[in-house]
Design a protein around this motif. Structure first.
Motif, PDB file in Angstrom:
ATOM      1  N   ALA A 235       0.812  -1.223   0.000  1.00  0.00           N
ATOM      2  CA  ALA A 235       0.000   0.000   0.000  1.00  0.00           C
ATOM      3  C   ALA A 235       0.841   1.267   0.000  1.00  0.00           C
ATOM      4  O   ALA A 235       0.328   2.343  -0.326  1.00  0.00           O
ATOM      5  N   THR A 238       1.149   4.284  -2.649  1.00  0.00           N
ATOM      6  CA  THR A 238       0.100   5.294  -2.816  1.00  0.00           C
ATOM      7  C   THR A 238       0.540   6.652  -2.294  1.00  0.00           C
ATOM      8  O   THR A 238       0.124   7.698  -2.831  1.00  0.00           O
ATOM      9  N   VAL A 244      -3.131   6.248  -6.755  1.00  0.00           N
ATOM     10  CA  VAL A 244      -3.875   5.090  -6.264  1.00  0.00           C
ATOM     11  C   VAL A 244      -4.283   4.221  -7.443  1.00  0.00           C
ATOM     12  O   VAL A 244      -5.095   4.618  -8.281  1.00  0.00           O
ATOM     13  N   TRP A 246      -5.542   0.317  -7.789  1.00  0.00           N
ATOM     14  CA  TRP A 246      -5.912  -0.914  -7.082  1.00  0.00           C
ATOM     15  C   TRP A 246      -5.481  -2.149  -7.856  1.00  0.00           C
ATOM     16  O   TRP A 246      -5.498  -2.162  -9.089  1.00  0.00           O
ATOM     17  N   VAL A 262      -1.697  -0.286  -4.545  1.00  0.00           N
ATOM     18  CA  VAL A 262      -2.377  -0.754  -3.334  1.00  0.00           C
ATOM     19  C   VAL A 262      -3.158  -2.018  -3.671  1.00  0.00           C
ATOM     20  O   VAL A 262      -3.816  -2.108  -4.703  1.00  0.00           O
ATOM     21  N   ILE A 344      -7.722   3.737   1.350  1.00  0.00           N
ATOM     22  CA  ILE A 344      -6.440   3.068   1.598  1.00  0.00           C
ATOM     23  C   ILE A 344      -6.386   2.574   3.029  1.00  0.00           C
ATOM     24  O   ILE A 344      -6.006   1.416   3.304  1.00  0.00           O
TER      25      ILE A 344
END
Length: 520
Positions: A235, A238, A244, A246, A262, A344
């Protein structure tokens, strides 16, 4: 809302009992394992700070070994030469200070930029073409097996052989002057390479080798205490990239996972299960698992503007600490939003729920496993999120009591970005100059919390002679750490509260994204 009218905390309640209130059978251990302490993990366990791994003798595992009276036997890699790998921001700032003083004036910008590039070029040449390319050859497996930038998949698959294969031919780039494949180069000093067949050992595989190294005194365990501190790099990118992304398909592939910053909680849990399976095969008496800190607390991502609403833990935007509230422009400045930061943190909460559940199941199966909630530890230290905003404090929150030696400093260290008035520290002190990793005294706090858990497991701590037991409470020698912590006792004079010089270096060179190459 709670009874006091404050908004309920938006993240999980930390775990305060390392046993999770699950009792296991009483043990009568036979003798003592050969390897009293072993750590697997990432940059936080390796001792990374200020953009570089260098003082590995002051990592938190090394601090613990010192307090155990076992430092002479504790093995860890070293990174001598130009202040470490990939780039020591502290040394860079001190070099600029020696030449230009506290500020770089407008007419000095061009020569200062040339000087910085020269500094970076020398560092790059040392590690890519010079003495830094010679990896020490040893038959012994290190006790600190942590490697910066590594996530759960790296711990499962990366070996010395894999790292060597991933190191490409260096390019002497006049613009991108940073050590190529720095993480792989650093890992070659961590992982075993001799004899040749050990080159295929992963971080967890190397720990297993130490666990198999049983002796006459303890025929069951080669390791007394194993610390597992992994997951932050699932993570952390980020906030180092302020981006960010995913995880999707390919999150578990070494060649494809670098696209994500992340991990979705279900992907993290799947990776964690594989790590747990391997840890179960390591012959260690005690295993301590650390949770993943909330990365948005790190001062590299500073909240700007007022909180989104009274009682909230979050700011509207998070950007670099040298960008003031007044100067910040979301149309141009790098940032993540409050909703992204909250998402997050909630993902990390689920990471930590998964880690907690694995420890719980292990204890229910009568394994001597423990949990250190490092996420809760950092939350209790979080200055702007909680300490300076009483309305945002959840019911469980209490400020973390700094050791007396740190309380006696002026000012006591906090989680702000480090700042100096030209002569002494005036703010910060728990985070180093990369805004992500602890200072030496910050690592000392982590070491103290782990020592407390180890004593709960009845691990014996000894005086420096290695024989005489220490009485409780076993306390870290913070006076020693303060003497060694140059950011605490003598920060760079050009690190003024506006962070003008460090902001200029980042804007001119994209410095922080280059020296914090997580997930690569």
């Amino acid at each position: 809302m709670n009874g006091s009218g404050r908004r309920q905390h938006e993240t999980r309640v930390p775990v305060s009992d390392p046993t999770l209130a699950v009792e296991i059978s009483a043990r009568e251990w036979q003798g003592q394992p050969r390897h009293r302490l072993v750590a697997v993990g990432d940059s936080l366990a390796q001792g990374f700070q200020s953009g570089s791994v260098f003082h590995t003798d002051l990592s938190f595992p090394a601090i613990i070994a010192h307090e155990m009276g076992w430092s002479d036997s504790f093995r860890y890699p070293s990174y001598n030469g130009y202040g470490g790998l990939p780039l020591n921001i502290e040394l860079l700032l001190r070099d600029l200070e020696a030449r230009y003083g506290r500020n770089v004036d407008w007419w000095e910008v061009a020569p200062a930029l040339f000087r910085v590039r020269g500094f970076m070029d020398r560092v790059e040449d040392y590690w890519e073409r010079g003495p830094g390319t010679a990896v020490p050859r040893t038959l012994a497996v290190n006790h600190n097996l942590a490697a910066f930038g590594w996530d759960l998949r790296d711990a499962l698959e990366k070996s010395a052989d894999v790292c060597r294969a991933r190191i490409s031919a260096p390019k002497d780039d006049l613009v991108y002057q940073i050590v190529q494949n720095a993480g792989e180069r650093a890992a070659l000093r961590v992982l075993p390479t001799e004899p040749p067949e050990t080159g295929a050992l992963s971080q967890l595989g190397a720990a297993k080798v130490l666990g198999e190294d049983v002796g006459d005194t303890d025929p069951e365990h080669g390791i007394e205490t194993l610390i597992v501190f992994l997951g932050s790099n699932n993570a952390l990118q980020t906030v180092t990239d302020l981006r960010v992304v995913w995880s999707e398909e390919g999150y578990d592939d070494l060649g494809r996972k670098g696209a994500f910053t992340v991990w979705r909680p279900e992907h993290f849990a799947a990776e964690l299960r594989e790590v747990v399976r391997e840890v179960r095969e390591i012959k260690a008496r005690h295993v301590i698992w650390c949770t993943v800190p909330h990365v948005t607390v790190a001062p590299l991502a500073r909240g700007v503007g007022g909180k989104t609403e009274p009682g909230s833990a979050y700011f509207p935007y998070y950007t670099r600490p040298w960008i003031s509230d007044r100067a910040f422009d979301p149309r141009h400045d790098p940032h993540i939003t409050a909703d992204q930061a909250r998402a997050i943190d909630h993902a990390i909460d689920q990471y930590n729920d998964a880690i907690t559940e694995e420890v719980r199941q292990a204890r229910e199966a009568d394994r001597d496993w423990y949990l250190l909630d490092t996420a809760g530890l950092l939350d209790r230290l979080a200055a702007r999120r909680y300490l300076e905003d009483p309305l945002a404090r959840p019911d469980w929150w209490q400020p973390y009591p700094l050791p007396p030696e740190l309380q006696a400093l002026t000012p006591p260290p906090n989680t702000h970005f480090l700042a100096s008035d030209g002569k002494r520290r005036v703010d910060g002190g728990l985070f180093s100059l990369d805004g992500v990793h602890p200072t030496t005294v910050g690592y000392g706090i982590v070491a103290q919390e782990l020592i407390n858990v180890m004593r709960r497991a009845n691990v014996e701590f000894r005086h420096p002679d290695g024989r005489t037991p220490r009485a409780d409470p076993v306390l870290v020698d913070f006076d020693r750490l303060i003497r060694r912590d140059t950011l605490i006792n003598r920060p760079p004079g050009n690190l003024t509260p506006t962070l003008k010089v460090i902001g200029w270096a980042d804007e001119a060179l994209d410095l922080f994204r280059r020296v914090l190459p997580f997930g690569t």
